[in-house]
Design an enzyme around this catalytic site. Structure first.
Site, short mmCIF file in Angstrom:
data_model
loop_
_atom_site.label_atom_id
_atom_site.label_comp_id
_atom_site.label_asym_id
_atom_site.label_seq_id
_atom_site.Cartn_x
_atom_site.Cartn_y
_atom_site.Cartn_z
CG HIS A 915 -1.85 1.16 1.28
ND1 HIS A 915 -2.96 1.20 0.47
CD2 HIS A 915 -1.84 2.31 2.00
CE1 HIS A 915 -3.61 2.34 0.70
NE2 HIS A 915 -2.95 3.03 1.62
CE LYS A 977 3.80 4.01 -9.93
NZ LYS A 977 3.58 4.35 -11.35
CB ALA A 979 10.00 3.32 -1.18
CD GLU A 980 4.41 1.23 -4.25
OE1 GLU A 980 4.37 0.66 -5.36
OE2 GLU A 980 3.50 1.97 -3.84
#
Length: 1010
Positions: A915, A977, A979-980
């Site tokens: 999330h 993104k 970091a995702e």
């Protein structure tokens, strides 16, 4: 979907790369940064104004411009770590890592590496003090006349001196006068090698090596190899001086050994590997490594590539090069000639207009720009090497003639170029040579030399009845002299199967001969026969003396072990029948027994008889086509350490453990008269070999708990997910032979076998077998293997089979691009990963995420939610696919459907979602808008287990991302993104490895808490 590709660089090499990539139907546009005049506006190709030195800026540019692939041309960005930086940012990049690129960026590293791995190269020493280097030059016991700057020097940091004084002067220039800058802080002083220099390049995915046709560069400025050294004034490809056999030798001894060595040292090499090689009288030796295409070699190699370059690069990045080897235009030669500025390689003018491009193109020539620029709509010079003119023809001479026409058409003031590119090849081809049998591919002298080498090996196998003396038309054996009175003869023939492939890949040929002998003599032993003599057949396309001698030496040693004479054989050299480096083997054994000792004794076998199993040494020589398939699908290579618990050797060495020969140990027991039948457990495994020695009315019941199963079988079963029947029908499962004996003789038989250093057990009994019933039943086989592959720890079974835990099978659910799918795919390629993505499921057809999966060779399924009445039916359909692929963990990557309660509960603790906020703050679908509206300074992303309530599952990992002044939803989304892409794979690894799990109380549990 067509891709956008970015090529890094500005030379002729980069123009050639862009030109070839633009030919792919997969490619929509090729951008070149910074590029040159030739790449500015040319069909699909254009230049990009972006810094290639600031990797963070470059990564953002790639994301903004939707670049799917970056191809790096020059060496400096590779040494600076561009591949690692872009990959970490989620941008696919072709080339070796900075660590792997040390093969070029540090000549000292490269020389030490070659010494460690036995790669032939010149003798050398490295120095950081000029006086020590000069002392070495003056005192070395070899001509130490080659002085190299250890670091990167744009291909010019090598000085070949004519004498020791000149070599010392070169040291002073490099180390004290800094002629090559910081690159010369360390110098390497090398032995001068005499011979012809060639460039041998290959594609490699870190495992497979796919050689390109060899090329030859011309470094000197002027005709006849006169004048100063340059970056290269022209090249041609292929080089007739490098035969197919020599290229194979270079591949095996230099290129493959280099790639394997980098893998073993924890620096897997992916990309282009370039070996500059000197063809000496002692064989090929490495002068230097480059970690990219050469310039101008690239301009003659790529025009000969028939395959789609984009496809080859993608296969290389995916680790699937072996399934999509490049193909090349045959019976053609490419030649390229460099046109340089007046004054090069010294001071030269810039801005000189160039004309004649259209005339050259009209001649069918390809002009690759290098030092060119656009000024007022005109093409002008901007560098030393300005452009290259490339021609492809059926012969070298005609290609040079065509290139010269282009050189005459293209003009600029002061242009300098060589007129003799390829002169060494022309001279080589014009050497008068009459056709010989050797030139047709058959080397009689080598065959005679082989016979001379193996004669003493065969002689040493002489025994009663036979004195071996190779060279006659046939061999003789005297049965009376061997002590037989009323003998029957038994004969058997066999091969080694695709175990040979592994031996050839591992370049290990000294044990395969024992396999050949064992397969034959164990078969005739099943008839009760003593092996008397053996014949071998060795077939190849090209005879390699060292390989063949190693194989035959193994055969001779095995014959001595079996007690039979190596009476003769056939060595067949058959050009074009076998690929270079490959060979095949067949063996023929003849034995004898007295008439009353023949096995099996079917009339004596009765219900209740005992089956005694004798241990195998491992796989022996059966089932290797399946073994090779399992290894190919696993994360291991043949050079990898064996799976845990299987020993301390490499996987290749373990699989090549030779087949056990039983004649010496078991023949006396067979001759005792107490053995009713002997089954050799060979092809067909337990299920098909034991019935061959039983009356039709009988079968056997076996219990796998009664014998020791080597751990390699457990690894194969678990890695290949093989069924019990598949294991029992394909492999010996730890039993090389089975004996049928009376119950009252069992203890004596076991004692006698063990006294002869064999391991044996009572493994079952003979039973009545109704018609149409299985004649061999094996109980507890899979259970025993699973326990065998594990160790007890605190009361729990833990896997002890592989160098890494068994990989969890992961499904990724998407609805569009699969925002984090590529990051997950890339992470599973890491050998240390505990996961493998086995299927990607989308609820929409034709989306980009499915293309990503297909490029990575991952199966895909589309389950269209519109075709189902409600969520439960849709979820059931998805669940059916998950069961089909035996999925362990589910990852949601931009999956835009709300899952039903039953589905979520079924996958509780096994389904992950990410999330784009730091939960529990800012739940829901518009997290970024909520963050900006709230005015917080920190946001981020969260990986959590999926729960029935939206975004309410237990948190596994979080990563903080600062909110910057002036952020929009778009700019904030891009940073989140990044970091995702980092934490989603990390969280998946934690769950898959068992480091994190969901406890019975619904709370996160870490291993350290258990």
């Amino acid at each position: 979907m067509a891709a956008r590709v970015l090529v890094i660089g500005s030379g002729g090499r980069e123009h050639a790369l862009a030109w070839k990539l633009a030919q792919s139907h997969h490619v929509k546009q090729v951008l070149v940064a910074p590029g040159n005049a030739g790449t500015a506006y040319s069909g699909k190709i254009s230049n990009a104004a972006v810094s290639i030195d600031d990797h963070a800026v470059l990564a953002q540019f790639c994301k903004d411009e939707k670049i799917e692939l970056v191809v790096v041309g020059p060496e400096a960005p590779l040494a600076a770590g561009i591949v690692g930086d872009l990959t970490c940012a989620g941008v696919r990049c072709f080339g070796p890592s900075a660590q792997a690129a040390q093969l070029e960026s540090s000549k000292k590293f490269a020389k030490e590496f070659m010494d460690r791995h036995g790669i032939p190269t010149a003798r050398w020493r490295a120095f950081t003090k000029p006086e020590e280097a000069c002392n070495f030059i003056m005192s070395a016991d070899f001509p130490a006349l080659v002085v190299k700057a250890s670091g990167l020097a744009a291909g010019k940091g090598v000085i070949v001196a004519k004498n020791k004084e000149e070599a010392c002067k070169a040291v002073q220039e490099i180390m004290q006068e800094k002629s090559f800058g910081a690159a010369g802080e360390t110098v390497v002083v090398e032995e001068f090698l005499d011979g012809e220099e060639v460039s041998c390049l290959c594609f490699t995915d870190g495992k497979t090596v796919a050689p390109m046709p060899p090329a030859q560069d011309h470094k000197r400025l002027l005709d006849g190899d006169q004048g100063p050294n340059t970056g290269g004034m022209g090249a041609y490809c292929p080089t007739p001086q490098v035969s197919k056999d020599l290229l194979l030798r270079i591949k095996n001894v230099i290129l493959q050994r280099t790639v394997d060595g980098m893998q073993q040292e924890g620096m897997p090499y992916t990309g282009i590997l370039y070996a500059g090689i000197m063809l000496t009288k002692d064989g090929p030796k490495v002068l230097e490594f480059n970690c990219r295409f050469g310039d101008p070699e690239c301009q003659v190699i790529l025009p000969l590539l028939q395959s789609d370059l984009y496809d080859v690069i993608q296969s290389t990045l995916d680790g699937l090069l072996s399934t999509s080897l490049p193909t090349w235009l045959e019976n053609h030669t490419a030649i390229t000639v460099v046109m340089a500025s007046k004054g090069y390689p010294g001071v030269y003018a810039k801005g000189v207009e160039i004309t004649g491009f259209s005339e050259a193109h009209a001649l069918g020539l390809q002009v690759f720009h290098a030092g060119t620029a656009l000024k007022d709509g005109k093409v002008v010079t901007s560098g030393g090497r300005v452009l290259t003119v490339t021609a492809v023809q059926e012969s070298l001479v005609s290609a040079l003639e065509e290139a010269r026409k282009g050189l005459a058409a293209i003009t600029f003031e002061g242009a300098v170029y060589r007129k003799d590119i390829g002169f060494r090849a022309v001279a080589f081809l014009q050497q008068p040579r009459g056709l010989t049998y050797k030139e047709s591919g058959v080397d009689i002298a080598a065959g005679n030399m082989l016979v001379k080498k193996i004669q003493p090996l065969a002689k040493a196998t002489s025994r009663s009845g036979c004195s071996v003396d190779l060279g006659g038309f046939a061999g003789l054996f005297d049965l009376k002299a061997a002590g037989f009175k009323d003998p029957l003869l038994a004969s058997g023939t066999d091969g080694v199967g695709t175990k040979l492939k592994i031996a050839q890949l591992c370049n290990k040929h000294d044990t395969i001969g024992q396999d050949l002998v064992a397969m034959c003599v164990n078969d005739i032993l099943a008839q009760g026969a003593e092996p008397l003599f053996f014949l071998d057949y060795f077939a190849c396309g090209k005879l390699d003396l060292s390989t063949t001698e190693a194989v035959v030496a193994g055969i001779a040693a095995a014959c001595r072990q079996a007690g039979c004479a190596l009476l003769g054989g056939e060595t067949a050299e058959m050009p074009d029948m076998y690929p270079p480096g490959e060979y095949d083997l067949a063996g023929f054994a003849v034995g004898a027994m007295e008439r009353d000792q023949k096995l099996p004794q079917l009339e004596r076998i009765a219900e209740g008889d005992v089956v005694v199993g004798v241990a195998s040494s491992g796989l022996h020589s059966n089932g290797f086509s399946l073994v090779r398939k399992i290894v190919a699908r696993s994360s291991l290579q043949y050079s990898s350490p064996v799976p845990g618990g299987c020993g301390d050797q490499t996987l290749g060495d373990l699989l090549l453990t030779p087949t056990r020969i039983y004649s010496h140990s078991l023949l006396p027991i067979i001759r005792s008269g107490h053995v009713k039948a002997f089954a050799h457990i060979t092809g067909g495994g337990l299920l098909e070999n034991i019935p061959r020695v039983l009356p039709q009315r009988f079968g056997v019941d076996l219990d796998a708990r009664t014998w020791r199963i080597p751990k390699v079988f457990s690894w194969l079963q678990q890695e290949g997910q093989l069924s019990e029947e598949e294991m029992a029908r394909t492999f010996n499962c730890g039993l090389g032979a089975a004996l049928v004996v009376s119950k009252d003789q069992t203890d004596q038989i076991l004692y006698d076998i063990q006294q002869r250093q064999e391991e044996a057990w009572v493994i079952g009994s003979v039973v009545a077998c109704p018609e149409d019933s299985p004649r061999v039943r094996v109980k507890n086989l899979i259970e025993t293997m699973q326990i065998n592959g594990s160790v007890m720890s605190n009361g729990f079974l833990r896997s002890n089979l592989s160098a890494q835990p068994k990989k969890a099978r992961v499904a990724v659910l998407i609805s569009g691009t699969g925002s984090n799918l590529q990051a997950l795919i890339d992470s599973t390629r890491d050998p240390k990963s505990s996961t493998q993505i086995v299927v990607v499921i989308s609820n929409k057809a034709g989306v980009a995420g499915l293309d990503k999966a297909e490029k990575a060779a991952i199966p895909t399924r589309v389950v269209n939610h519109k075709l189902y009445k409600n969520r439960v039916e849709f979820d059931n359909a998805v669940d059916h696919v998950l069961e089909e692929f035996s999925v362990d963990i589910v990852c949601l990557a931009g999956f835009m459907r709300i899952l039903s309660g039953p589905f979520v509960r079924k996958w509780d603790g096994k389904m992950l979602n990410i999330h784009p906020s730091l939960l529990p703050s800012f739940k829901g679908s518009n997290a970024h808008e909520q963050v900006l509206e709230a005015g917080v300074m920190i946001t981020g992303c969260t990986v959590h287990f999926v729960a029935e309530d939206v975004d309410a599952g237990q948190i596994i990992l979080q990563e903080a991302v600062p909110v910057k002044r002036g952020d929009t939803v778009a700019t904030l989304s891009e940073r989140v993104k990044v970091a995702e892409h980092k934490i989603f794979p990390a969280a998946l690894q934690l769950v898959a490895s068992g480091a994190v799990r969901l406890g019975e109380d619904g709370k996160i549990r870490w291993v350290s808490e258990q």
